[in-house]
Design an enzyme around this catalytic site. Structure first.
Site, PDB file in Angstrom:
ATOM      1  CD  GLU A   1      -2.809  -1.174  -0.038  1.00 25.44           C
ATOM      2  OE1 GLU A   1      -3.171  -0.095  -0.549  1.00 25.44           O
ATOM      3  OE2 GLU A   1      -3.116  -2.279  -0.517  1.00 25.44           O
TER       4      GLU A   1
ATOM      5  CG  ASP B   1       2.613  -7.029  -6.084  1.00 26.65           C
ATOM      6  OD1 ASP B   1       1.997  -6.576  -5.101  1.00 26.65           O
ATOM      7  OD2 ASP B   1       2.121  -7.851  -6.875  1.00 26.65           O
TER       8      ASP B   1
END
Length: 448
Positions: free
Chosen positions: A306, A390
């Site tokens: 995030e 990611d």
């Protein structure tokens, strides 16, 4: 005097001929309605085609757990995920057919101009009256979809153990949403209608400015003031986990005042995490179900993902895209507002062109027939952002294993489709599939 509610509609086939009002007709049906029917059928057939393709693909994979997933999911859970995918797909197909039928009925039967005429006769042509007409029409047109919403929550999600909501809570949520929508939306619609008459032909540019600024305000206001009306958002309790997550935020250069925990289990067994707001108002929210399901290093990897969205500039990019699409939307509405053939093609009397409301109603109902085809491009761009986040999480953690385990748990606990058809995931998925994400994570590590 309100516009007449009378309308004329003749179905037919034949060569394109000019009508008495100057519009082009194909047989007895004007060209605009013909295009509408074609677009509606194309969207419906494409959507159902993708659904059937994905459902058949899932069934074909159901004989046994694919080798890539055997180390984290057992056969009963995998079979349940396939069953969940098939059930959701069947439900979606029925819902799509129903929605298409309602849309065709509303726009081809003359019901929409009739409803507009009745509400206008009751509420008037004034700014506030027309804003209320627009708001009320939107509410009335949403009612046919309520049974499907109920069925999704209390039959489909209940069947697979996800629904935690009561009927009372579901009804209260609907009324809360309606009230908040009225408090915020009604004055905004009135302002838009006022601008049409107050600032001349460039009203749509002013409208874009107002609505885009409103979107920016809502990015901050929604998580701070509206979400708490539905869910409790509380700062994470002191302890090892909180210390670990704040250490991660500090070493990645993310100034976080608090990490919020949302009582998502109040309504659903699904788990998630998301980033909201921007600047000093940014917030990271973790579902309580997520915290229950994951180990500390896995939660740390989810938080790093995030944070990656923030550090990679994804939030401003999405705001810019929103500005561009909102600008184009208002430019199109501004053009259609000067095209009497547009509203008249859908049986609105010529007198109704003195109001922008028929144009807004038609745009609201028809825009999905076009934006549907933009979904693959939006999905592709979103998947690019997910890969980048990611990669940031992998680098922040110093290894990909923690994020990989977190992703596997998310897919398992949510009964996600582990083997979607490539055409389906390419069209709809805003996130790469589990195999795609893991491949990117571990290939990058191997190449280092």
């Amino acid at each position: 005097m309100p516009p007449s509610s009378r309308f004329h509609f003749h179905a037919g086939y034949g060569f394109a001929l000019p009508a008495e009002d100057g519009s082009v007709r194909v047989g007895g049906m004007n060209l605009i309605l013909t295009v509408f029917v074609i677009l509606l059928l194309l969207k419906l057939l494409s959507s159902i085609g993708l659904d059937v393709l994905n459902m058949r693909h899932a069934r074909a994979q159901s004989a046994e757990v694919p080798e890539a997933f055997r180390d984290f999911i057992d056969e009963p859970t995998y079979a349940k995920s396939i069953e969940y995918t098939v059930a959701k797909t069947r439900f979606g197909i029925v819902n799509d057919l129903y929605d298409a039928g309602i849309l065709a009925l509303v726009l081809l039967s003359g019901f929409l101009p009739w409803l507009y005429g009745q509400l206008t006769a009751l509420l008037g042509y004034g700014v506030w009256g027309q804003a209320l007409v627009l708001f009320a029409t939107g509410i009335l047109l949403s009612i046919p979809g309520m049974p499907f919403d109920w069925w999704s929550t209390f039959r489909l999600e209940e069947r697979f153990g996800f629904n935690k909501s009561s009927l009372q809570l579901w009804i209260v949520d609907k009324f809360k949403g309606l009230l908040i929508g009225f408090i915020i939306g009604y004055p905004l619609l009135a302002l838009l209608i006022f601008l049409v008459s107050a600032v001349g032909s460039l009203w749509w540019l002013w409208g874009f400015t107002v609505f885009f600024l409103f979107q920016l305000v809502m990015v901050v206001a929604y998580p701070m003031f509206i979400m708490p009306l539905f869910n409790k958002l509380e700062p994470m309790e002191d302890g090892e986990l909180k210390t670990r997550l704040f250490n991660l935020a500090e070493r990645t250069g993310f100034q976080a005042k608090t990490i919020l925990v949302m009582d998502g289990s109040k309504r659903s067994g699904h788990s998630n995490a998301f980033f909201a707001g921007f600047g000093k108002f940014r917030r990271i929210v973790l579902f309580d179900t997520l915290i229950e399901q994951m180990e500390a290093d896995e939660l740390e990897a989810v938080l790093a993902h995030e944070i990656g969205h923030y550090k990679k500039g994804h939030i401003p990019q999405r705001i810019i895209l929103s500005a561009v699409t909102t600008f184009l939307m208002f430019a199109l509405i501004g053009w259609l507002a000067n095209a009497a053939w547009f509203t008249e093609a859908f049986h609105f009397a010529s007198e109704s062109t003195q109001s922008i409301v028929p144009v807004l109603l038609l745009f609201m109902l028809l825009s999905g027939l076009v934006t549907f085809w933009l979904a693959p491009f939006s999905s592709l761009w979103s998947r690019k952002h997910e890969y980048e986040a990611d990669a940031f999480a992998r680098d922040a953690m110093g290894q990909p294993q923690s994020l990989s385990r977190a992703l596997r748990k998310l897919h398992k606990e949510n009964l996600s489709n582990l083997t979607p058809h490539p055409a389906y995931s390419g069209f709809y998925y805003s996130h790469p599939t589990l195999l795609e994400r893991e491949a990117a994570l571990f290939e990058a590590e191997a190449g280092q």
